[in-house]
Scaffold this active site. Sequence first.
Site, PDB file in Angstrom:
ATOM      1  N   SER A 172       0.823  -1.210   0.000  1.00  0.00           N
ATOM      2  CA  SER A 172       0.000   0.000   0.000  1.00  0.00           C
ATOM      3  C   SER A 172       0.859   1.262   0.000  1.00  0.00           C
ATOM      4  O   SER A 172       1.699   1.442  -0.870  1.00  0.00           O
ATOM      5  CB  SER A 172      -0.950  -0.043   1.201  1.00  0.00           C
ATOM      6  OG  SER A 172      -1.918   0.975   1.136  1.00  0.00           O
ATOM      7  N   ASP A 192      -8.885  -3.216  -6.140  1.00  0.00           N
ATOM      8  CA  ASP A 192      -8.799  -4.121  -4.994  1.00  0.00           C
ATOM      9  C   ASP A 192      -9.623  -3.622  -3.810  1.00  0.00           C
ATOM     10  O   ASP A 192      -9.378  -3.995  -2.680  1.00  0.00           O
ATOM     11  CB  ASP A 192      -7.346  -4.337  -4.572  1.00  0.00           C
ATOM     12  CG  ASP A 192      -6.691  -3.089  -3.953  1.00  0.00           C
ATOM     13  OD1 ASP A 192      -7.365  -2.036  -3.868  1.00  0.00           O
ATOM     14  OD2 ASP A 192      -5.528  -3.174  -3.549  1.00  0.00           O
ATOM     15  N   HIS A 208      -7.659  -5.364  -0.617  1.00  0.00           N
ATOM     16  CA  HIS A 208      -6.419  -4.625  -0.395  1.00  0.00           C
ATOM     17  C   HIS A 208      -5.567  -5.172   0.746  1.00  0.00           C
ATOM     18  O   HIS A 208      -4.344  -5.263   0.627  1.00  0.00           O
ATOM     19  CB  HIS A 208      -6.765  -3.156  -0.134  1.00  0.00           C
ATOM     20  CG  HIS A 208      -5.585  -2.254  -0.088  1.00  0.00           C
ATOM     21  ND1 HIS A 208      -4.753  -2.059  -1.177  1.00  0.00           N
ATOM     22  CD2 HIS A 208      -5.077  -1.484   0.911  1.00  0.00           C
ATOM     23  CE1 HIS A 208      -3.796  -1.216  -0.845  1.00  0.00           C
ATOM     24  NE2 HIS A 208      -3.952  -0.852   0.402  1.00  0.00           N
TER      25      HIS A 208
END
Length: 613
Positions: A187, A515, A568
């Site tokens: 991320s 995602d 995610h």
Amino acid sequence: MCTTWWLLLFLFHCLPPTMTGFQVPESPGERLKREGLTPLHPVVLVPGIVTGGLELWEGRPCSEGLFRKRLWGGSFTEIFKRPLCWLEHLSLHNETGLDPPGIRVRAVPGLVAADYFAPGYFVWAVLIENLAKIGYEGKNMYMAAYDWRLSFQNTEIRDQALSRLKSKIELMYVTNGYKKVVVVPHSMGVIYFLHFMKWVESPSPMGGGGGPNWCAKHIKAVMNIGPAFLGVPKAVSNIFSAEGKDVAFLRAIAPGLLDSDMLGLQTLEHLMRVSRTWDSTISLLPKGGDTIWGNLDWSPEEGLSCDLDKRKLSSSDTTNFNHSDGDIGFRIKDPIKYGRVISFGKAASQIPSSHLPPPDLKELLGMRSSSGLNLSCSGEVWTEYDEVSRENIIKVAENKAYTAQNTFDLLRFVAPKLMQRAEAHFSHGIADNLDDPKYSHYKYWSNPLETKLPNAPDMEIYSLYGVGIPTERSYIYKMSPSSKCKSIPFRIDSSVNGQGDNSCLKSGVYFVDGDESVPVLSAGFMCAKGWRGKTRFNPSGSATYLREYRHKAPSSLLQGRGLESGAHVDIMGNVALIEDVLRVAAGASGRDIGGDRIYSDIMKMSERINLQL
């Protein structure tokens, strides 16, 4: 909802794993160990925003008894015991972006920093366990924990986090037989490590002084999971009104719960006050402006399918080929104008741009410091909206639509202190000339469109991300009904929906493939086009690979968060992703694991973006 979740989690862990009809599948680590995989390259894990634990080292009197206890990550019991004290200690100084006087909150060190976000909710734990199964341990695996609230350069200024990461990689390189390191960021950690790679080779005092060949010497591969390379639109809505699709949905089903007129809670206002002291959130705003994200009339995703569930894709193909069937799935009659990141009203998100009023935010920004003040407000909740007059708030809505380009002016208008402070640390444009000396400044280092990859032709760059989940791309807003002091004047209009079940527009949010947090465009473009081959952003031609994981929801509660999830965070437990990481750590190259594996329309999107390479 929380009680139900914890009850289900408790019952799940109480169930015997060998019960009828349920068999615990063999983990990737166990299977690959049986195949003979052993540790070769040291592994460095880099967590993203929010998922890393934070602990208290110094605090105000209200924090008595919390020394070295987790304020973030863990049980979160302090939220219920002393919520305002908790929020005060998670806030940073509104002018410096560093510690407020008398408060020191620091990142939890070690693998426990981000193995679990809360009891039973894994982040890195499953990947760590599988690495351990093939022989990894503390000497060849490291969690590069840092305070994710700070701007990236401030993690070095305050905590020397970048220096410590440099030293740790050098030590692991030497003590593991001079084997290069495999770095696995997640991320926001992806752009944090991008910043690090530029920092480590730059001369001191601004950089780490490692020299131009440091990355080539020490790094084998960077395996970016859920990469937010080009930012995320949801960062705009979070800064603008402290909400996204989940908050808008909750507000729709329980209108009074989050609003200030119910018991004076002002939940979102408090959250906005705290999050607007976190400079790192600015790093996640969309990069590349209208060139990447589209303008009032065009976007790279227009005309693509919104019915992600009906795509007939082959999971066995792993060539560099776009597998999506152009004739399958819902197709809208008129292209969706995703480039309008924020629109006030459904009509403004769809009508021709010639019917929209020209934006006049420059004028509003000039007026802000004088007639914009609302001096009648007082109290503890600070959002920066208190400095904006009702008249100017109405003018913002009258502009109707904002693209990625002028969204920054919009945020400068509603959050001037945050933007002035954080934009000294981050940039979101596209470089005309990367050899311009100005790009040696750290504010450009986390933007892949304003910096070069290291001179490391043998280093591999991976984008590993989930697809097949509706992901926030743009928003329809309305004025809030309340004009009370300290209230947020705008909110997502959750009453607005498109036509049909397969519409891209649901509850005031336009969705695209991704995602659930990062759109495919942000996660995949750099490895699909921006860095593919020798480009001005990748002058040494480091190999890039796209590895997409098509989302498959768990079929029952017994599967937990799913072994094939593309979400995610849940993707960290995806068996295919874990296998890819383990194989590369054990010595495989991108070609060895099959090269590109693409299910989305990322190649079509990339072709539509006119970017000088």
